[in-house]
Design a protein around this motif. Structure first.
Motif, mmCIF file in Angstrom:
data_model
loop_
_atom_site.group_PDB
_atom_site.id
_atom_site.type_symbol
_atom_site.label_atom_id
_atom_site.label_comp_id
_atom_site.label_asym_id
_atom_site.label_seq_id
_atom_site.Cartn_x
_atom_site.Cartn_y
_atom_site.Cartn_z
ATOM 1 N N GLN A 1 -2.303 -11.262 -1.014
ATOM 2 C CA GLN A 1 -2.818 -11.138 -2.375
ATOM 3 C C GLN A 1 -3.620 -12.379 -2.762
ATOM 4 N N LYS A 2 -3.134 -13.564 -2.396
ATOM 5 C CA LYS A 2 -3.855 -14.799 -2.705
ATOM 6 C C LYS A 2 -5.196 -14.862 -1.972
ATOM 7 N N TYR B 1 2.815 -10.324 2.109
ATOM 8 C CA TYR B 1 2.106 -9.641 1.020
ATOM 9 C C TYR B 1 1.619 -10.632 -0.033
ATOM 10 N N GLU B 2 2.452 -11.609 -0.365
ATOM 11 C CA GLU B 2 2.052 -12.623 -1.345
ATOM 12 C C GLU B 2 0.846 -13.425 -0.858
ATOM 13 N N GLU C 1 7.421 -9.108 2.798
ATOM 14 C CA GLU C 1 7.374 -9.556 1.403
ATOM 15 C C GLU C 1 6.612 -10.872 1.264
ATOM 16 N N GLU C 2 6.837 -11.792 2.185
ATOM 17 C CA GLU C 2 6.138 -13.079 2.148
ATOM 18 C C GLU C 2 4.670 -12.914 2.516
#
Length: 96
Positions: A83-84, A79-80, A76-77
């Motif tokens: 995306q950035k 993935y963020e 989850e971390e």
């Protein structure tokens, strides 16, 4: 490509890297951005003919640290972060 001998003396070829790079070349858009550990950057650039976020010549330590953090973080971390960084694909090498 790696080669080794099995316990019976026969030769075994490990061609996983080349096959993965070829798959990326044939199955991803030409403008795809690949995230991987920095060690594989040049290989991805030359064999897969794709843009990478880091390679063996990346001088920006903060950028390398960000990619390393993403690769070592829970999904989850990570993935963020991806995306950035506008990542399209991630190459994960696993073995043991």
């Amino acid at each position: 490509v790696l080669a080794a001998k099995q316990s019976d003396g026969s030769r075994v070829i490990f061609d996983d890297f080349r096959e993965a790079y070829y798959w990326l070349r044939m199955n991803t858009p030409e403008n795809a951005k690949i995230m991987s550990w920095w060690d594989y950057g040049y290989q991805l650039t030359t064999i897969a003919n794709r843009t990478v976020l880091v390679d063996n010549n990346t001088w920006n330590n903060t950028h390398i640290a960000t990619v390393g953090m993403a690769m070592a973080s829970p999904e989850e971390e990570a993935y963020e972060v991806m995306q950035k960084l506008d990542v399209d694909y991630v190459l994960v090498v696993f073995g043991g």
